[in-house]
Design a protein around this motif. Structure first.
Motif, PDB file in Angstrom:
ATOM      1  N   ASP A 107       0.849  -1.190   0.000  1.00 39.92           N
ATOM      2  CA  ASP A 107       0.000   0.000   0.000  1.00 39.92           C
ATOM      3  C   ASP A 107       0.884   1.238   0.000  1.00 39.92           C
ATOM      4  O   ASP A 107       1.814   1.349   0.803  1.00 39.92           O
ATOM      5  N   MET A 108       0.585   2.180  -0.881  1.00 37.70           N
ATOM      6  CA  MET A 108       1.312   3.445  -0.930  1.00 37.70           C
ATOM      7  C   MET A 108       0.380   4.555  -0.464  1.00 37.70           C
ATOM      8  O   MET A 108      -0.727   4.706  -0.989  1.00 37.70           O
ATOM      9  N   TYR A 109       0.827   5.326   0.538  1.00 29.38           N
ATOM     10  CA  TYR A 109      -0.015   6.393   1.070  1.00 29.38           C
ATOM     11  C   TYR A 109       0.846   7.552   1.552  1.00 29.38           C
ATOM     12  O   TYR A 109       2.063   7.412   1.759  1.00 29.38           O
ATOM     13  N   LEU A 110       0.206   8.704   1.728  1.00 32.09           N
ATOM     14  CA  LEU A 110       0.881   9.886   2.258  1.00 32.09           C
ATOM     15  C   LEU A 110       1.080   9.714   3.760  1.00 32.09           C
ATOM     16  O   LEU A 110       0.110   9.529   4.499  1.00 32.09           O
ATOM     17  N   GLU A 111       2.314   9.783   4.203  1.00 33.81           N
ATOM     18  CA  GLU A 111       2.605   9.579   5.618  1.00 33.81           C
ATOM     19  C   GLU A 111       2.015  10.687   6.481  1.00 33.81           C
ATOM     20  O   GLU A 111       1.573  10.434   7.608  1.00 33.81           O
ATOM     21  N   ASP A 112       1.972  11.910   5.979  1.00 31.40           N
ATOM     22  CA  ASP A 112       1.563  13.051   6.792  1.00 31.40           C
ATOM     23  C   ASP A 112       0.117  13.472   6.559  1.00 31.40           C
ATOM     24  O   ASP A 112      -0.274  14.583   6.926  1.00 31.40           O
ATOM     25  N   LYS A 114      -3.790  12.094   7.313  1.00 34.30           N
ATOM     26  CA  LYS A 114      -4.610  11.086   7.980  1.00 34.30           C
ATOM     27  C   LYS A 114      -6.041  11.172   7.463  1.00 34.30           C
ATOM     28  O   LYS A 114      -6.538  12.263   7.194  1.00 34.30           O
ATOM     29  N   PRO A 115      -6.728  10.022   7.340  1.00 29.87           N
ATOM     30  CA  PRO A 115      -6.224   8.670   7.582  1.00 29.87           C
ATOM     31  C   PRO A 115      -5.285   8.213   6.471  1.00 29.87           C
ATOM     32  O   PRO A 115      -5.257   8.804   5.390  1.00 29.87           O
ATOM     33  N   GLU A 147     -10.402   9.679  -4.646  1.00 36.15           N
ATOM     34  CA  GLU A 147     -10.149  10.788  -3.724  1.00 36.15           C
ATOM     35  C   GLU A 147      -8.730  10.728  -3.163  1.00 36.15           C
ATOM     36  O   GLU A 147      -8.032  11.748  -3.091  1.00 36.15           O
ATOM     37  N   ALA A 148      -8.290   9.532  -2.756  1.00 40.15           N
ATOM     38  CA  ALA A 148      -6.938   9.393  -2.210  1.00 40.15           C
ATOM     39  C   ALA A 148      -5.889   9.733  -3.263  1.00 40.15           C
ATOM     40  O   ALA A 148      -4.876  10.383  -2.963  1.00 40.15           O
TER      41      ALA A 148
END
Length: 357
Positions: A107-112, A114-115, A147-148
């Protein structure tokens, strides 16, 4: 002391040592089974504890200590519900553990932000724990969360740097041990952003009184810097065009792909000549060679005949200011120099002014 006495002492010392050795050997001979049980207990209890507890902890620790370097990402064949993504990366370890790591879904996501909703799920291939490992993957990627993905693109556009995390569960097999150990791959990397495409240059080539066959009355060459390590295939892109807070037209860039570095593309636009001429006659612009502070903001992005809201909404999230030497283009194309105060005089200036309004 006499010789007889010395001999007696020596005999006493020798006699006192012999029973101890016989007692120790006798004890071992008598209780050998207890020592055997102790060895068996060590083998049965301690070794499994090492295999089940110590080895997995060591494997996880070594994985945590590894360094992930994101060399580049390419996003192309972009469509409304899917895209193709290529990721080039490097993993560095100390090379002290010889192990094989199974492939996994990361999974790749923005660390900063949330969620931590993934903007992409990528199938990473099997690797080893070698000191230097190149990991390249290309994948047809369904878009699970528009959206993400839009939020990621917005952050990438607006920031100088951003932190991206890759996380997934996998298994490690240490060479020489015939079993797999579950581990979690989680790495956060800091990567350069687009900085709102700062440094974009627009060099006007033509501005007309009448529109051309495409309905445009402005043509230019634009140079767009991509400060990130991400390549995007956007497609046909349009922008709102503002001048001093008022919308004055639409800008078009066809077949746009932004690669790291400088990207040069033809630009066309439909602009309101009267609004531009009016501002050209105002101070300080009439004193600065007619360089005007235009602003653009994303409007639409269409590729392969499909709208791409995850790009369009990101480009629409903020305005970008670009200083354009429009006065020089008016002079070159129309032979007009706009003085301070505008074209309010008589004669030839009034005649030419009437053509523009």
């Amino acid at each position: 002391m006499s010789d007889v006495d010395k001999s007696g002492v020596a005999q006493t010392e020798n006699v006192s040592g012999k029973p101890r050795r016989r007692g120790c050997l006798g004890h071992c001979a008598k209780f050998w089974w207890a020592y055997l049980i102790l060895v068996v207990v060590i083998v049965v209890v301690v070794v499994p504890v090492v295999l089940l507890v110590a080895v997995p902890k060591i494997a996880q620790q070594k994985l945590d200590d590894a360094e992930l370097i994101l060399d580049g990402i390419s996003v192309y064949n972009t469509q409304g519900q899917n895209m193709t993504m290529s990721i080039n990366s490097t993993i560095k370890t100390d090379g002290s553990v010889h192990a094989d790591i199974e492939g996994f879904v990361g999974d790749m996501y923005l660390e900063d932000h949330k969620p931590h909703t993934p903007f992409a799920r990528v199938n990473f291939p099997a690797t080893t724990a070698d000191a230097f490992q190149t990991v390249n993957v290309t994948q047809f990627l369904p878009i699970h969360d528009v959206e993400a993905l839009t939020i990621f693109n917005t952050w990438l556009l607006a920031n100088r740097t951003l932190r991206v995390t890759v996380q997934g569960d996998t298994n490690v097999r240490v060479r020489g041990i015939a079993r797999n150990y579950p581990v979690t791959f989680k790495k956060t990397v800091t990567t350069p952003g687009l900085r709102m495409l700062e440094g974009t240059v627009v060099n006007p080539e033509w501005i007309g009184i009448e529109s051309d066959e495409n309905g445009n009355n402005f043509r230019a060459t634009t140079i767009i810097p991509n400060h990130s390590r991400v390549s995007f295939e956007l497609g046909n892109t349009t922008f709102h065009n503002y001048l001093l807070g008022k919308e004055v037209g639409t800008v078009f860039i066809d077949g746009l792909t932004l690669r790291p570095g400088l990207n040069e593309y033809p630009m066309r636009a439909t602009i309101k000549n009267d609004a531009v001429i009016e501002v050209l006659g105002q101070k300080p612009y009439c004193e600065e060679g007619g360089v005007l502070p235009f602003q653009i903001r994303g409007k639409t992005v269409v590729n392969n005949g499909q709208a791409l809201p995850y790009f369009a909404d990101a480009l629409a999230s903020a305005n970008q200011t670009i200083d354009i030497p429009i006065g020089a283009a008016v002079n070159k194309s129309l032979g007009i120099v706009i003085p301070c105060g505008g074209l309010g005089g008589g004669g030839e200036k009034r005649k030419r002014s009437s053509l523009l309004f």
